[in-house]
Design a protein around this motif. Structure first.
Motif, short mmCIF file in Angstrom:
data_model
loop_
_atom_site.label_atom_id
_atom_site.label_comp_id
_atom_site.label_asym_id
_atom_site.label_seq_id
_atom_site.Cartn_x
_atom_site.Cartn_y
_atom_site.Cartn_z
N LEU A 96 -8.35 -3.45 -1.06
CA LEU A 96 -9.51 -3.36 -0.14
C LEU A 96 -9.37 -4.29 1.03
O LEU A 96 -9.56 -5.43 0.84
N ALA A 135 -7.93 3.79 4.14
CA ALA A 135 -9.24 4.67 4.27
C ALA A 135 -10.01 4.77 3.08
O ALA A 135 -11.22 4.78 3.40
N SER A 136 -9.34 4.94 2.28
CA SER A 136 -10.24 5.21 1.10
C SER A 136 -9.31 4.53 -0.38
O SER A 136 -8.53 5.21 -0.91
N PRO A 137 -9.17 3.40 -0.23
CA PRO A 137 -8.42 2.42 -1.28
C PRO A 137 -8.74 2.56 -2.75
O PRO A 137 -9.91 2.57 -3.15
N ARG A 138 -7.77 2.80 -3.60
CA ARG A 138 -7.91 2.61 -5.00
C ARG A 138 -7.55 1.32 -5.37
O ARG A 138 -8.08 0.77 -6.29
N ARG A 178 0.87 -1.27 -0.02
CA ARG A 178 -0.04 -0.09 0.24
C ARG A 178 0.86 1.30 0.08
O ARG A 178 0.48 2.25 -0.65
N ASP A 224 -1.48 3.76 -1.72
CA ASP A 224 -2.89 3.38 -1.36
C ASP A 224 -3.43 3.73 -0.09
O ASP A 224 -2.75 2.89 0.69
N ASP A 225 -4.28 4.56 0.09
CA ASP A 225 -4.75 4.95 1.47
C ASP A 225 -5.80 3.76 2.00
O ASP A 225 -6.78 3.68 1.15
#
Length: 230
Positions: free
Chosen positions: A216, A210-213, A202, A207-208
């Motif tokens: 998940l 909390a708000s993944p692209r 990540r 890749d966050d």
């Protein structure tokens, strides 16, 4: 290539009708079975591109249906169930299900899951030397990864983990499935070890959590690598 053929295995007529209408409106061919035994037989005779399966069937548990199917078929299986416990999800996915949706569910999300599971089937099942998802490109032959125009430096094990996740994009993968496939059966319980590697990936992907692209977290179950439409 004609429309995708989808088998619905559910003992509730109203659920089958609801799904038949929703899928039919998007030009899918729908076939039905009302119990597990009929579902397995229909899958063998009709060769569907996707099976939508309820776990609470009158004659056998849905996980047993999955196990029977996996004896001879790799057809994608999408579980629809009121059972929302983590143990139930993990058991179904470990048995060979590709995805798990808890009832009640929204039609847009359901159709997105269907499209994701059908994509490799409709492509013909041949794996390219490259896997491209969004801006992320993974070159299997050269062991190279790029995010947009920027190359990423991954360790061999990070590359193997990312390749496994991307090959199964859109599918929920349990901790055990990932650990067994990437590190081997002896490491099947090393969940914290897996979390460390996912954290590294990540960070390198930007890749966050909390708000993944891309990656998940499925709490208590495992991970799903996201496709752009999800």
């Amino acid at each position: 290539m004609g429309p995708a053929r989808i088998l619905i295995v559910d003992d509730e007529p109203q659920i089958r009708k609801f799904l038949r209408v929703a899928l039919g409106a998007h030009s899918f061919e729908v076939i039905e079975a009302q119990n597990g035994r009929e579902g397995v037989q229909t899958a063998a005779l009709k060769e569907p591109d996707l099976v939508i399966l309820d776990l609470g069937l009158p004659d056998m548990d849905g996980k047993d249906v999955i196990a029977r199917l996996r004896e001879w078929s790799s057809v994608p299986v999408l579980v629809l169930s009121v059972r929302d416990g983590e143990e139930e999800k993990v058991a179904a996915l470990d048995a060979g299900a590709n995805d798990y949706v808890v009832k009640p569910f929204g039609i847009p999300e359901f159709l997105a899951r269907v499209r994701v599971l059908l994509r490799p089937v409709r492509r013909g099942g041949e794996e390219s030397a490259e896997i491209v998802i969004g801006e992320l490109k993974l070159d299997l032959a050269r062991h190279g990864v790029a995010l947009g125009t920027e190359p990423l430096r991954l360790t061999p094990k990070e590359f193997e983990l990312l390749a496994y996740l991307m090959r199964n994009a859109g599918r929920i993968l349990t901790h055990r499935q990932i650990l067994t496939s990437v590190w081997g059966p002896a490491n099947a319980e090393d969940v914290q070890y897996l979390r460390v590697f996912v954290g590294r990936l990540r960070q390198k992907l930007g890749d966050d959590p909390a708000s993944p692209r891309y990656i998940l977290n499925e709490p208590g179950v495992g991970y799903r690598f996201l496709r752009p439409e999800e």
